[in-house]
Design a protein around this motif. Structure first.
Motif, PDB file in Angstrom:
ATOM      1  N   GLY A   4       0.802  -1.223   0.000  1.00  0.00           N
ATOM      2  CA  GLY A   4       0.000   0.000   0.000  1.00  0.00           C
ATOM      3  C   GLY A   4       0.831   1.267   0.000  1.00  0.00           C
ATOM      4  N   LYS A   5       2.089   1.155  -0.351  1.00  0.00           N
ATOM      5  CA  LYS A   5       2.986   2.321  -0.307  1.00  0.00           C
ATOM      6  C   LYS A   5       2.474   3.468  -1.167  1.00  0.00           C
ATOM      7  CE  LYS A   5       6.401  -0.144  -1.803  1.00  0.00           C
ATOM      8  NZ  LYS A   5       5.798  -1.452  -1.936  1.00  0.00           N
ATOM      9  N   THR A   6       2.044   3.173  -2.365  1.00  0.00           N
ATOM     10  CA  THR A   6       1.569   4.230  -3.259  1.00  0.00           C
ATOM     11  C   THR A   6       0.231   4.783  -2.788  1.00  0.00           C
ATOM     12  OG1 THR A   6       2.794   3.307  -5.121  1.00  0.00           O
ATOM     13  CG2 THR A   6       0.961   4.783  -5.644  1.00  0.00           C
ATOM     14  N   THR A   7      -0.700   3.909  -2.494  1.00  0.00           N
ATOM     15  CA  THR A   7      -2.028   4.349  -2.070  1.00  0.00           C
ATOM     16  C   THR A   7      -1.951   5.178  -0.788  1.00  0.00           C
ATOM     17  OG1 THR A   7      -2.966   2.363  -3.069  1.00  0.00           O
ATOM     18  CG2 THR A   7      -4.352   3.554  -1.513  1.00  0.00           C
ATOM     19  N   VAL A   8      -1.247   4.669   0.206  1.00  0.00           N
ATOM     20  CA  VAL A   8      -1.083   5.395   1.469  1.00  0.00           C
ATOM     21  C   VAL A   8      -0.248   6.644   1.241  1.00  0.00           C
ATOM     22  CG1 VAL A   8      -0.043   5.280   3.779  1.00  0.00           C
ATOM     23  CG2 VAL A   8      -1.407   3.368   2.926  1.00  0.00           C
ATOM     24  N   VAL A  10       0.054   8.610  -1.387  1.00  0.00           N
ATOM     25  CA  VAL A  10      -0.711   9.694  -2.017  1.00  0.00           C
ATOM     26  C   VAL A  10      -1.559  10.409  -0.972  1.00  0.00           C
ATOM     27  CG1 VAL A  10      -2.600  10.173  -3.634  1.00  0.00           C
ATOM     28  CG2 VAL A  10      -0.707   8.712  -4.343  1.00  0.00           C
ATOM     29  N   SER A  11      -2.256   9.650  -0.138  1.00  0.00           N
ATOM     30  CA  SER A  11      -3.101  10.256   0.903  1.00  0.00           C
ATOM     31  C   SER A  11      -2.262  10.966   1.956  1.00  0.00           C
ATOM     32  CB  SER A  11      -3.975   9.187   1.571  1.00  0.00           C
ATOM     33  OG  SER A  11      -4.911   8.686   0.663  1.00  0.00           O
ATOM     34  N   ASP A  22       6.433   8.360  -6.544  1.00  0.00           N
ATOM     35  CA  ASP A  22       6.560   6.909  -6.568  1.00  0.00           C
ATOM     36  C   ASP A  22       7.883   6.612  -7.277  1.00  0.00           C
ATOM     37  OD1 ASP A  22       6.366   4.244  -8.007  1.00  0.00           O
ATOM     38  OD2 ASP A  22       4.618   4.146  -6.696  1.00  0.00           O
ATOM     39  N   ARG A 101      -4.043  -8.871  -1.974  1.00  0.00           N
ATOM     40  CA  ARG A 101      -4.082  -7.598  -2.697  1.00  0.00           C
ATOM     41  C   ARG A 101      -3.574  -7.739  -4.129  1.00  0.00           C
ATOM     42  NH1 ARG A 101      -1.746  -3.322   1.841  1.00  0.00           N
ATOM     43  NH2 ARG A 101      -3.560  -3.421   3.226  1.00  0.00           N
ATOM     44  N   GLN A 105      -3.216  -9.632 -10.517  1.00  0.00           N
ATOM     45  CA  GLN A 105      -2.361  -8.609 -11.123  1.00  0.00           C
ATOM     46  C   GLN A 105      -1.203  -9.282 -11.850  1.00  0.00           C
ATOM     47  OE1 GLN A 105      -1.074  -5.368  -8.670  1.00  0.00           O
ATOM     48  NE2 GLN A 105      -3.012  -5.270  -7.560  1.00  0.00           N
ATOM     49  N   GLU A 138      -7.649  -0.135   6.412  1.00  0.00           N
ATOM     50  CA  GLU A 138      -8.134   0.794   5.389  1.00  0.00           C
ATOM     51  C   GLU A 138      -7.152   1.962   5.249  1.00  0.00           C
ATOM     52  OE1 GLU A 138     -10.863   0.375   3.413  1.00  0.00           O
ATOM     53  OE2 GLU A 138     -10.951  -1.605   4.336  1.00  0.00           O
ATOM     54  N   VAL A 139      -7.097   2.552   4.079  1.00  0.00           N
ATOM     55  CA  VAL A 139      -6.125   3.609   3.778  1.00  0.00           C
ATOM     56  C   VAL A 139      -6.190   4.751   4.794  1.00  0.00           C
ATOM     57  CG1 VAL A 139      -5.410   5.342   2.074  1.00  0.00           C
ATOM     58  CG2 VAL A 139      -6.047   3.050   1.338  1.00  0.00           C
TER      59      VAL A 139
END
Length: 155
Positions: A4-8, A10-11, A22, A101, A105, A138-139
């Motif tokens: 979740g490095k990218t998702t977290v 960004v937030s 990234d 996750r 993919q 969750e994020v």
């Protein structure tokens, strides 16, 4: 990968009012190749060299929230470079959650039958991070945990 490095990131960047970077996207832009193509053309060694070069460029620039690939901190000198530059955050996510996750993919060159042993080899290094949070939630919750931990580090 899959932590979740990218998702977290960004937030988190939004919350901190900082740009988000990234490292894999930086590599793709600098090399004009996808990560998968870079692996195909030059193997992991070529990718790791491109990764080191991209990391050096990022840390030489203005402050950002940076999401590194899972192997970036493992390369000689990279961990020290990251620690000297900023607070390193480890999103601690169990391997089974990561596997869920990543289901369905493709295009992940290092996600294979060796993922479990790679994960276990990297954990002791990741555990050196100044901030370690449970990244399996969750994020918004994970971002909150990171922000709380960063406040304690800065206090």
């Amino acid at each position: 990968m899959g932590a979740g490095k990218t998702t977290v990131g960004v937030s988190l960047a939004r919350e901190l009012d900082l740009p988000f970077v990234d490292l894999d996207q930086t590599i793709e832009t600098r090399e004009s190749l996808t990560i998968a193509a870079l692996f195909q053309q030059g193997g992991e060694q070529a990718f790791r060299q491109a990764e080191v070069n991209a990391l050096k460029a990022v840390v030489a620039g203005p402050p950002v929230v940076l999401a590194c690939g899972g192997g970036a901190p493992c390369e000689p000198g990279n961990w020290e470079m990251l620690e000297a530059w900023s607070t390193v955050v480890f999103l601690d996510v169990p391997l089974d959650v990561i596997a869920d996750r990543l289901k369905g993919q493709s295009g992940r060159p290092l996600w294979d039958g060796d993922a479990s042993s790679r994960y276990e080899r990297r954990l002791p290094l990741y555990a050196r991070a100044q901030v370690r949070v449970d990244g399996s939630g969750e994020v918004a919750s994970v971002v909150g945990l990171v922000l709380d931990a960063l406040e304690r580090v800065d206090a």
